[in-house]
Design a protein around this motif. Structure first.
Motif, short mmCIF file in Angstrom:
data_model
loop_
_atom_site.label_atom_id
_atom_site.label_comp_id
_atom_site.label_asym_id
_atom_site.label_seq_id
_atom_site.Cartn_x
_atom_site.Cartn_y
_atom_site.Cartn_z
N ASN A 101 0.83 -1.21 0.00
CA ASN A 101 0.00 0.00 0.00
C ASN A 101 0.87 1.26 0.00
O ASN A 101 0.59 2.23 0.72
CB ASN A 101 -0.96 0.00 1.20
CG ASN A 101 -2.17 0.91 0.98
OD1 ASN A 101 -2.49 1.26 -0.15
ND2 ASN A 101 -2.80 1.31 2.07
N ALA A 155 -5.60 -3.98 1.36
CA ALA A 155 -5.17 -2.58 1.39
C ALA A 155 -3.89 -2.48 0.56
O ALA A 155 -2.78 -2.52 1.08
CB ALA A 155 -4.93 -2.12 2.82
N HIS A 156 -4.05 -2.40 -0.74
CA HIS A 156 -2.93 -2.30 -1.67
C HIS A 156 -2.91 -0.90 -2.29
O HIS A 156 -3.90 -0.16 -2.21
CB HIS A 156 -3.04 -3.36 -2.76
CG HIS A 156 -2.80 -4.75 -2.26
ND1 HIS A 156 -2.94 -5.87 -3.05
CD2 HIS A 156 -2.42 -5.21 -1.04
CE1 HIS A 156 -2.66 -6.96 -2.34
NE2 HIS A 156 -2.34 -6.58 -1.13
N ALA A 157 -1.79 -0.56 -2.92
CA ALA A 157 -1.65 0.78 -3.49
C ALA A 157 -2.74 1.09 -4.51
O ALA A 157 -3.29 2.19 -4.54
CB ALA A 157 -0.27 0.93 -4.12
N GLU A 182 -6.42 0.96 -2.33
CA GLU A 182 -6.71 1.78 -1.16
C GLU A 182 -6.05 3.15 -1.22
O GLU A 182 -6.73 4.18 -1.26
CB GLU A 182 -6.26 1.03 0.10
CG GLU A 182 -7.00 1.45 1.38
CD GLU A 182 -6.34 2.62 2.09
OE1 GLU A 182 -7.01 3.20 2.99
OE2 GLU A 182 -5.20 2.97 1.77
#
Length: 396
Positions: free
Chosen positions: A126, A152-154, A157
């Motif tokens: 993230n 919750a990854h770049a 999220e």
């Protein structure tokens, strides 16, 4: 509903970064099942129709932050062009000068596919810098990958917080279906939870007994509950170490006013194989040398009665060893009953999870369910009552 949809955005002339799930099966460089591609097609076409320029962000496989030719998204371009009926450009990275040039050159009526986000190790961390690099390529962010919303990854999220953000058509459909099923459902509400292990669905069961009126437990999970009730289960799959936990769930469900429905009769066999010799026995009469492979006909009759008196149904997991005849009978019969009631307009039916989708497809009931989620882990976590980072980011 604290999130926006494509209808709330001015897309004309805008570059729209669309996070999609196109993690499709590929053999010899060709897509063998384009279901996930078909499900994002409405979003892409609606953006194009509104004068927007879709730029697709996606992961593919598990490259672990390394560039791997066999996991390049470039091999999906022909399948995407066929589905979208328009040219699909490709950029060999999801950030940087090459991606920026491709985004700048994108013409109206074209789609740009960026390379696998997970070629960057920072994606799964993230990372704010990676998200900023992606954000520089577009004007609007659209998340159409509910199946990745529990990560919750770049690209799911952090990126959503950097641009005006909305849900795509598939994400919108998923969220509306799940909100209708769990947030503000029509009652009575029934949940079906099946599968092999109680241990993988403890959070799910704990959440559901507080929210539903009836909870049907099937599959190997049911065996653990039967064991907790003192019934012999022979050589059946079960988790003996969780019988106390199963007893606690039964007690809590009673206190919450949730009726738990376990099999009252069983289909047992001596061999775990298709068409093995089998018999139907009461739930307390499984022989020591037999294994429980399905719920019996009396159990199915009871489940059908509960469905008929319900307004909303949520389904996750099969009732028996659905991969093998005749141990798919309970799952098929219950699914077809749910489909019949849904067709009649008396039941809202929402289902999800890998085995669930396969079982409902095999039964022929899938087409008549109100909604079937292909999201897997995200569907399960939503049912568990957990906050999904990718959804929460859209609500900011």
């Amino acid at each position: 509903m604290g999130w926006k949809t494509l209808d709330d955005m001015d897309l004309n002339g805008k570059r729209v970064l669309v996070r999609v799930d196109i993690n499709v099966p590929v053999a010899d460089g060709k897509v063998t099942d384009d279901t996930r591609i078909q499900r994002i097609t409405p979003t892409v076409r609606d953006i194009l129709a509104a004068g927007g320029r879709p730029i697709l962000l996606a992961h593919f496989g598990r490259p672990g932050g390394e560039r791997k030719a066999e996991l390049s998204l470039q091999q999906l371009v022909p399948a995407l062009e066929a589905a979208f009926d328009c040219p699909v450009m490709f950029a060999a990275d999801c950030v940087g000068a090459g991606a920026a040039a491709a985004a700048e050159a994108l013409k109206e009526g074209e789609v740009l596919l960026l390379e696998n986000t997970r070629f960057h190790a920072a994606e799964t961390k993230n990372d704010a810098d990676l998200a900023a690099g992606m954000a520089a390529l577009g004007d609007i962010y659209c998340n159409d990958a509910f199946s990745a919303a529990h990560r919750a990854h770049a690209s799911t999220e952090a990126l959503a917080r950097l641009l005006p953000a909305c849900a795509g058509r598939l994400m919108q459909a998923e969220l509306q279906a799940l909100e209708a099923a769990l947030a503000k459902p029509e009652r009575p509400v029934t949940a079906v939870v099946g599968g092999a292990k109680v241990s993988t669905k403890l959070d799910l069961l704990s959440n559901l007994i507080e929210k539903v009126d009836h909870l049907v437990i099937g599959g190997g999970m049911a065996n653990t509950f039967l064991l907790a009730q003192g019934h012999a289960i022979g050589s059946s799959l079960a988790e003996a170490s969780l019988t106390d936990t199963a007893s606690e769930i039964l007690t809590k469900a009673k206190a919450a006013g949730c009726e738990i429905i376990l099999p009252s009769d069983l289909v047992v066999a001596r061999k775990f194989e298709a068409n093995a010799p089998h018999e139907v026995l009461p739930a307390d009469a499984c022989p020591d040398d037999a294994m429980i492979l399905d719920a019996g006909p009396a159990s199915v009759t009871r489940i059908a009665e509960v469905f008929a008196n319900s307004k909303t149904l949520i389904w996750n997991g099969p009732l028996g060893a659905f991969e093998m005849e005749p141990f798919d009978a309970a799952t098929n019969a219950a699914a077809l009953k749910a489909a019949e009631l849904t067709r009649a307009g008396t039941l809202i039916s929402v289902a999800g999870g890998g085995d669930t989708v396969a079982a409902l497809n095999a039964s022929g009931a899938a087409a008549d369910f109100s909604y079937i989620s292909t999201a897997g882990g995200a569907f399960l976590e939503w049912m568990e009552g957990k906050t999904l980072p990718g959804v929460a980011a859209l609500e900011q």
